[in-house]
Design a protein around this motif. Structure first.
Motif, PDB file in Angstrom:
ATOM      1  N   SER A  65      -0.195   6.880   8.693  1.00  0.00           N
ATOM      2  CA  SER A  65      -1.263   5.708   8.558  1.00  0.00           C
ATOM      3  C   SER A  65      -1.449   5.032   9.791  1.00  0.00           C
ATOM      4  O   SER A  65      -2.365   4.013   9.647  1.00  0.00           O
ATOM      5  CB  SER A  65      -1.094   5.106   7.502  1.00  0.00           C
ATOM      6  N   HIS A 120      -5.904   4.078   2.905  1.00  0.00           N
ATOM      7  CA  HIS A 120      -4.664   3.897   3.445  1.00  0.00           C
ATOM      8  C   HIS A 120      -4.478   4.660   4.645  1.00  0.00           C
ATOM      9  O   HIS A 120      -3.373   4.500   5.137  1.00  0.00           O
ATOM     10  CB  HIS A 120      -3.592   3.755   2.589  1.00  0.00           C
ATOM     11  N   SER A 147       0.784  -1.257  -0.023  1.00  0.00           N
ATOM     12  CA  SER A 147       0.100  -0.046  -0.047  1.00  0.00           C
ATOM     13  C   SER A 147       0.962   1.129  -0.005  1.00  0.00           C
ATOM     14  O   SER A 147       0.408   2.340  -0.776  1.00  0.00           O
ATOM     15  CB  SER A 147      -0.725   0.083   1.320  1.00  0.00           C
ATOM     16  N   SER A 159      -3.934   7.854   4.978  1.00  0.00           N
ATOM     17  CA  SER A 159      -2.589   8.662   4.832  1.00  0.00           C
ATOM     18  C   SER A 159      -3.128  10.152   4.932  1.00  0.00           C
ATOM     19  O   SER A 159      -3.704  10.811   4.141  1.00  0.00           O
ATOM     20  CB  SER A 159      -2.002   8.385   3.415  1.00  0.00           C
ATOM     21  N   SER A 201       1.214   4.165  -2.853  1.00  0.00           N
ATOM     22  CA  SER A 201       1.127   5.533  -2.514  1.00  0.00           C
ATOM     23  C   SER A 201       2.380   6.384  -2.740  1.00  0.00           C
ATOM     24  O   SER A 201       2.043   7.512  -3.589  1.00  0.00           O
ATOM     25  CB  SER A 201       0.962   5.792  -0.961  1.00  0.00           C
TER      26      SER A 201
END
Length: 330
Positions: A243, A142, A5, A144, A9
Protein backbone atom coordinates in the motif's frame (compact mmCIF):
# COMPACT_ATOMS: atom_id res chain seq x y z
CA UNK A 1 1.70 -1.60 15.83
CA UNK A 2 -0.24 -1.72 12.53
CA UNK A 3 -1.97 1.47 11.36
CA UNK A 4 -5.78 1.65 11.92
CA UNK A 5 -6.37 1.11 8.19
CA UNK A 6 -4.17 -2.01 8.28
CA UNK A 7 -5.99 -3.32 11.35
CA UNK A 8 -9.35 -2.90 9.61
CA UNK A 9 -7.98 -4.69 6.52
CA UNK A 10 -6.77 -7.63 8.64
CA UNK A 11 -10.15 -7.87 10.37
CA UNK A 12 -11.93 -7.66 7.01
CA UNK A 13 -9.86 -10.50 5.54
CA UNK A 14 -10.60 -12.65 8.61
CA UNK A 15 -14.34 -12.15 8.01
CA UNK A 16 -13.89 -12.99 4.33
CA UNK A 17 -12.07 -16.19 5.24
CA UNK A 18 -14.99 -17.24 7.43
CA UNK A 19 -17.44 -16.37 4.63
CA UNK A 20 -15.42 -18.44 2.14
CA UNK A 21 -15.62 -21.46 4.46
CA UNK A 22 -19.42 -21.15 4.76
CA UNK A 23 -19.91 -20.74 0.98
CA UNK A 24 -17.57 -23.67 0.37
CA UNK A 25 -19.90 -25.92 2.36
CA UNK A 26 -23.00 -24.62 0.58
CA UNK A 27 -21.52 -25.12 -2.91
CA UNK A 28 -20.31 -28.65 -2.26
CA UNK A 29 -23.74 -29.42 -0.80
CA UNK A 30 -25.24 -28.21 -4.08
CA UNK A 31 -22.85 -30.43 -6.06
CA UNK A 32 -23.63 -33.58 -4.05
CA UNK A 33 -27.34 -32.91 -4.53
CA UNK A 34 -27.11 -32.36 -8.29
CA UNK A 35 -23.89 -34.09 -9.47
CA UNK A 36 -23.53 -31.22 -11.94
CA UNK A 37 -20.10 -30.49 -13.43
CA UNK A 38 -21.06 -26.85 -13.82
CA UNK A 39 -21.82 -26.58 -10.09
CA UNK A 40 -18.60 -28.46 -9.35
CA UNK A 41 -16.66 -25.66 -11.09
CA UNK A 42 -18.18 -23.24 -8.60
CA UNK A 43 -17.39 -25.53 -5.67
CA UNK A 44 -13.77 -26.10 -6.70
CA UNK A 45 -13.23 -22.37 -7.06
CA UNK A 46 -14.52 -21.95 -3.52
CA UNK A 47 -11.68 -24.16 -2.30
CA UNK A 48 -9.34 -21.69 -4.00
CA UNK A 49 -11.25 -18.81 -2.38
CA UNK A 50 -10.67 -20.32 1.05
CA UNK A 51 -6.98 -21.14 0.52
CA UNK A 52 -6.14 -17.79 -1.03
CA UNK A 53 -8.21 -16.04 1.64
CA UNK A 54 -5.89 -17.53 4.25
CA UNK A 55 -2.81 -16.49 2.27
CA UNK A 56 -4.28 -13.01 1.75
CA UNK A 57 -4.97 -12.65 5.48
CA UNK A 58 -1.36 -13.50 6.31
CA UNK A 59 0.04 -11.21 3.59
CA UNK A 60 -2.09 -8.25 4.73
CA UNK A 61 -0.88 -8.87 8.29
CA UNK A 62 2.75 -9.09 7.16
CA UNK A 63 2.48 -6.04 4.87
CA UNK A 64 1.19 -4.00 7.83
CA UNK A 65 4.35 -4.59 9.84
CA UNK A 66 6.54 -1.48 10.14
CA UNK A 67 9.87 -1.07 8.37
CA UNK A 68 12.92 -2.55 10.04
CA UNK A 69 16.65 -2.85 9.40
CA UNK A 70 16.20 -5.95 7.26
CA UNK A 71 13.27 -4.47 5.32
CA UNK A 72 13.99 -0.73 4.92
CA UNK A 73 11.14 -0.34 2.43
CA UNK A 74 8.66 -2.31 4.52
CA UNK A 75 7.02 -5.68 3.89
CA UNK A 76 4.51 -4.59 1.24
CA UNK A 77 6.00 -6.69 -1.60
CA UNK A 78 4.47 -9.78 0.02
CA UNK A 79 1.11 -8.63 -1.36
CA UNK A 80 2.31 -9.18 -4.93
CA UNK A 81 3.44 -12.71 -4.05
CA UNK A 82 0.06 -13.39 -2.44
CA UNK A 83 -1.75 -12.12 -5.53
CA UNK A 84 0.48 -14.27 -7.76
CA UNK A 85 -0.18 -17.40 -5.70
CA UNK A 86 -3.90 -16.72 -5.81
CA UNK A 87 -3.79 -16.34 -9.59
CA UNK A 88 -1.78 -19.56 -10.00
CA UNK A 89 -4.23 -21.60 -7.92
CA UNK A 90 -7.20 -20.11 -9.78
CA UNK A 91 -5.62 -21.00 -13.15
CA UNK A 92 -4.90 -24.58 -12.00
CA UNK A 93 -8.51 -24.97 -10.82
CA UNK A 94 -9.78 -23.67 -14.17
CA UNK A 95 -7.64 -26.15 -16.13
CA UNK A 96 -8.83 -28.99 -13.89
CA UNK A 97 -12.45 -27.99 -14.45
CA UNK A 98 -11.96 -28.00 -18.22
CA UNK A 99 -10.35 -31.45 -18.11
CA UNK A 100 -13.15 -33.04 -16.08
CA UNK A 101 -15.82 -31.42 -18.25
CA UNK A 102 -14.24 -32.73 -21.46
CA UNK A 103 -14.19 -36.21 -19.89
CA UNK A 104 -17.91 -35.97 -19.06
CA UNK A 105 -18.72 -34.89 -22.59
CA UNK A 106 -17.48 -38.32 -23.63
CA UNK A 107 -18.84 -40.14 -20.56
CA UNK A 108 -21.92 -38.16 -19.45
CA UNK A 109 -23.42 -38.53 -15.98
CA UNK A 110 -26.93 -38.05 -14.62
CA UNK A 111 -27.89 -34.68 -13.12
CA UNK A 112 -30.59 -34.29 -10.44
CA UNK A 113 -32.41 -31.51 -8.54
CA UNK A 114 -31.18 -28.74 -10.83
CA UNK A 115 -33.71 -26.27 -9.41
CA UNK A 116 -32.21 -26.63 -5.92
CA UNK A 117 -28.74 -26.20 -7.40
CA UNK A 118 -29.82 -22.95 -9.06
CA UNK A 119 -31.21 -21.54 -5.80
CA UNK A 120 -28.06 -22.36 -3.86
CA UNK A 121 -25.83 -20.99 -6.64
CA UNK A 122 -27.82 -17.74 -6.64
CA UNK A 123 -27.39 -17.44 -2.87
CA UNK A 124 -23.62 -17.97 -2.94
CA UNK A 125 -23.15 -15.79 -6.03
CA UNK A 126 -24.97 -12.89 -4.40
CA UNK A 127 -22.86 -13.21 -1.26
CA UNK A 128 -19.64 -13.23 -3.30
CA UNK A 129 -20.75 -10.19 -5.31
CA UNK A 130 -21.43 -8.08 -2.22
CA UNK A 131 -18.20 -9.23 -0.55
CA UNK A 132 -16.16 -8.61 -3.71
CA UNK A 133 -17.51 -5.10 -4.22
CA UNK A 134 -16.69 -4.20 -0.62
CA UNK A 135 -13.18 -5.67 -0.83
CA UNK A 136 -12.32 -3.79 -4.04
CA UNK A 137 -13.63 -0.52 -2.60
CA UNK A 138 -11.74 -1.00 0.69
CA UNK A 139 -8.58 -2.14 -1.12
CA UNK A 140 -8.65 0.84 -3.49
CA UNK A 141 -9.11 3.25 -0.58
CA UNK A 142 -6.09 1.79 1.22
CA UNK A 143 -4.01 0.90 -1.90
CA UNK A 144 -3.91 -2.80 -1.00
CA UNK A 145 -3.05 -5.06 -3.95
CA UNK A 146 -4.11 -8.14 -1.97
CA UNK A 147 -7.57 -6.84 -1.08
CA UNK A 148 -8.21 -5.65 -4.64
CA UNK A 149 -7.07 -9.01 -6.12
CA UNK A 150 -9.20 -10.94 -3.63
CA UNK A 151 -12.19 -8.70 -4.33
CA UNK A 152 -11.86 -9.09 -8.11
CA UNK A 153 -11.62 -12.85 -7.62
CA UNK A 154 -14.89 -12.87 -5.67
CA UNK A 155 -16.54 -10.67 -8.31
CA UNK A 156 -15.43 -13.01 -11.09
CA UNK A 157 -16.83 -15.88 -9.02
CA UNK A 158 -20.15 -14.01 -8.73
CA UNK A 159 -20.33 -13.32 -12.47
CA UNK A 160 -19.54 -16.94 -13.26
CA UNK A 161 -22.30 -17.97 -10.84
CA UNK A 162 -24.75 -15.81 -12.81
CA UNK A 163 -23.73 -17.48 -16.07
CA UNK A 164 -23.89 -20.83 -14.33
CA UNK A 165 -27.50 -20.20 -13.29
CA UNK A 166 -28.38 -19.37 -16.91
CA UNK A 167 -26.69 -22.57 -18.08
CA UNK A 168 -28.48 -24.68 -15.45
CA UNK A 169 -31.79 -23.10 -16.45
CA UNK A 170 -31.15 -24.17 -20.08
CA UNK A 171 -30.43 -27.72 -18.92
CA UNK A 172 -33.53 -27.70 -16.70
CA UNK A 173 -35.88 -26.68 -19.51
CA UNK A 174 -34.27 -28.65 -22.37
CA UNK A 175 -33.01 -31.85 -20.66
CA UNK A 176 -29.82 -31.60 -22.75
CA UNK A 177 -27.31 -32.99 -20.25
CA UNK A 178 -24.28 -32.29 -22.45
CA UNK A 179 -24.92 -28.55 -21.89
CA UNK A 180 -23.69 -29.06 -18.32
CA UNK A 181 -20.16 -29.92 -19.49
CA UNK A 182 -20.21 -27.16 -22.13
CA UNK A 183 -21.16 -24.56 -19.52
CA UNK A 184 -18.42 -25.89 -17.23
CA UNK A 185 -15.81 -25.64 -20.01
CA UNK A 186 -16.82 -22.04 -20.74
CA UNK A 187 -16.53 -20.99 -17.12
CA UNK A 188 -13.42 -23.06 -16.58
CA UNK A 189 -11.83 -21.02 -19.38
CA UNK A 190 -13.02 -17.80 -17.79
CA UNK A 191 -11.57 -18.85 -14.42
CA UNK A 192 -8.24 -19.76 -16.04
CA UNK A 193 -8.05 -16.34 -17.74
CA UNK A 194 -8.82 -14.59 -14.44
CA UNK A 195 -5.96 -16.47 -12.80
CA UNK A 196 -3.60 -15.52 -15.60
CA UNK A 197 -4.50 -11.84 -15.15
CA UNK A 198 -3.71 -11.95 -11.43
CA UNK A 199 -0.36 -13.66 -12.08
CA UNK A 200 0.46 -11.07 -14.74
CA UNK A 201 -0.27 -8.17 -12.39
CA UNK A 202 1.73 -9.83 -9.62
CA UNK A 203 4.79 -10.22 -11.85
CA UNK A 204 4.46 -6.56 -12.91
CA UNK A 205 4.50 -5.48 -9.25
CA UNK A 206 7.49 -7.64 -8.30
CA UNK A 207 9.40 -6.41 -11.37
CA UNK A 208 8.48 -2.77 -10.52
CA UNK A 209 6.78 -2.25 -13.86
CA UNK A 210 5.83 1.41 -14.29
CA UNK A 211 2.21 2.17 -13.41
CA UNK A 212 1.56 4.86 -16.03
CA UNK A 213 -1.98 5.47 -14.84
CA UNK A 214 -0.75 6.25 -11.32
CA UNK A 215 2.09 8.47 -12.59
CA UNK A 216 -0.35 10.39 -14.81
CA UNK A 217 -2.59 10.94 -11.78
CA UNK A 218 0.35 12.38 -9.81
CA UNK A 219 1.42 14.58 -12.72
CA UNK A 220 -2.10 15.93 -13.15
CA UNK A 221 -2.22 17.00 -9.49
CA UNK A 222 1.23 18.61 -9.70
CA UNK A 223 0.22 20.55 -12.82
CA UNK A 224 -2.93 21.84 -11.09
CA UNK A 225 -1.07 22.85 -7.89
CA UNK A 226 2.18 23.89 -9.55
CA UNK A 227 4.18 26.65 -7.86
CA UNK A 228 6.31 29.22 -9.68
CA UNK A 229 9.41 27.98 -7.88
CA UNK A 230 8.96 24.50 -9.38
CA UNK A 231 10.68 25.33 -12.64
CA UNK A 232 11.02 21.81 -14.01
CA UNK A 233 10.25 18.18 -13.16
CA UNK A 234 11.77 15.08 -14.75
CA UNK A 235 13.06 11.52 -14.16
CA UNK A 236 10.01 10.56 -12.08
CA UNK A 237 9.74 6.92 -10.97
CA UNK A 238 7.09 5.31 -8.77
CA UNK A 239 7.65 1.95 -7.06
CA UNK A 240 4.91 0.13 -5.12
CA UNK A 241 5.54 -1.64 -1.82
CA UNK A 242 2.10 -3.00 -1.02
CA UNK A 243 0.00 0.00 0.00
CA UNK A 244 3.06 2.29 0.13
CA UNK A 245 4.59 4.23 -2.73
CA UNK A 246 8.23 5.17 -3.19
CA UNK A 247 8.60 8.15 -5.53
CA UNK A 248 11.89 9.41 -7.01
CA UNK A 249 12.12 12.54 -9.14
CA UNK A 250 14.29 15.50 -10.08
CA UNK A 251 12.92 18.96 -9.27
CA UNK A 252 14.47 22.12 -10.63
CA UNK A 253 14.47 25.17 -8.32
CA UNK A 254 16.01 28.65 -8.66
CA UNK A 255 19.79 28.36 -8.39
CA UNK A 256 20.05 31.03 -5.69
CA UNK A 257 17.77 29.30 -3.15
CA UNK A 258 19.48 28.44 0.12
CA UNK A 259 19.09 25.05 1.82
CA UNK A 260 16.21 26.18 4.02
CA UNK A 261 14.24 27.59 1.08
CA UNK A 262 14.83 24.47 -0.99
CA UNK A 263 13.73 22.20 1.84
CA UNK A 264 10.51 24.20 2.21
CA UNK A 265 9.72 23.69 -1.47
CA UNK A 266 10.28 19.94 -1.16
CA UNK A 267 7.91 19.82 1.82
CA UNK A 268 5.23 21.64 -0.19
CA UNK A 269 5.87 19.31 -3.11
CA UNK A 270 5.36 16.24 -0.90
CA UNK A 271 2.26 17.69 0.78
CA UNK A 272 0.72 18.22 -2.65
CA UNK A 273 1.20 14.54 -3.54
CA UNK A 274 0.06 13.29 -0.12
CA UNK A 275 -3.17 15.29 -0.35
CA UNK A 276 -4.02 13.19 -3.41
CA UNK A 277 -2.59 9.79 -2.43
CA UNK A 278 -2.59 9.90 1.38
CA UNK A 279 0.31 9.53 3.79
CA UNK A 280 1.57 6.32 2.17
CA UNK A 281 4.15 8.19 0.08
CA UNK A 282 7.89 8.05 0.61
CA UNK A 283 9.40 10.82 -1.53
CA UNK A 284 13.03 11.24 -2.57
CA UNK A 285 13.67 14.43 -4.51
CA UNK A 286 16.93 15.24 -6.26
CA UNK A 287 17.19 19.03 -6.50
CA UNK A 288 18.61 20.63 -9.63
CA UNK A 289 19.53 24.32 -9.91
CA UNK A 290 18.04 26.19 -12.85
CA UNK A 291 20.40 26.92 -15.75
CA UNK A 292 20.10 30.49 -17.05
CA UNK A 293 19.32 31.45 -19.72
CA UNK A 294 17.91 28.07 -20.87
CA UNK A 295 15.69 27.62 -17.82
CA UNK A 296 14.53 31.24 -17.98
CA UNK A 297 12.61 30.55 -21.19
CA UNK A 298 10.19 28.19 -19.40
CA UNK A 299 10.34 29.68 -15.89
CA UNK A 300 7.09 31.36 -14.77
CA UNK A 301 8.63 32.95 -11.66
CA UNK A 302 7.52 36.58 -11.82
CA UNK A 303 9.74 38.02 -9.05
CA UNK A 304 13.08 36.67 -10.30
CA UNK A 305 15.73 39.44 -10.12
CA UNK A 306 18.44 37.56 -11.99
CA UNK A 307 16.50 36.49 -15.09
CA UNK A 308 18.72 36.30 -18.17
CA UNK A 309 16.03 35.65 -20.77
CA UNK A 310 12.38 36.60 -21.14
CA UNK A 311 9.74 33.98 -20.40
CA UNK A 312 8.65 32.18 -23.58
CA UNK A 313 6.24 29.40 -22.62
CA UNK A 314 5.40 27.06 -19.77
CA UNK A 315 6.13 23.37 -20.32
CA UNK A 316 3.09 21.31 -19.41
CA UNK A 317 4.22 18.23 -17.51
CA UNK A 318 3.05 15.00 -19.14
CA UNK A 319 3.82 11.32 -18.76
CA UNK A 320 6.08 11.36 -21.82
CA UNK A 321 8.29 14.24 -20.67
CA UNK A 322 8.35 13.69 -16.90
CA UNK A 323 9.58 10.09 -16.81
CA UNK A 324 12.55 10.92 -19.05
CA UNK A 325 15.87 11.70 -17.32
CA UNK A 326 16.39 14.95 -19.20
CA UNK A 327 15.77 18.60 -18.35
CA UNK A 328 13.18 20.33 -20.47
CA UNK A 329 14.08 23.15 -22.79
CA UNK A 330 12.44 25.44 -25.37
Amino acid sequence: MPQPSATSSIRLMAYMLLLALVLLGVKFGAFFLTRSNAILTDALESIINFVTGGVALYSVYLAAKPKDQDHPYGHGKIEFLSSGLEGTLIAIAGIGIIGKSVYNLVYPQTIARIDTGMYLTFLTGGANYLAGRYLVRHGTRHSSVTLIANGKHLLSDAYSSLGLIIGLACIYFTDLLWLDSVVAIIFGSFITYTGYGLVRNSISGVMDEADHQLIERIIQVLNQRRRQNWIDLHNMRVIKYGSHLHIDCHLTLPWYFNLQESHKEVELFQETIEEELGDVVELFVHLDPCLPPLSCRLCTKSDCKVREHVFVDRVEWTLSNVIVNEKHAL
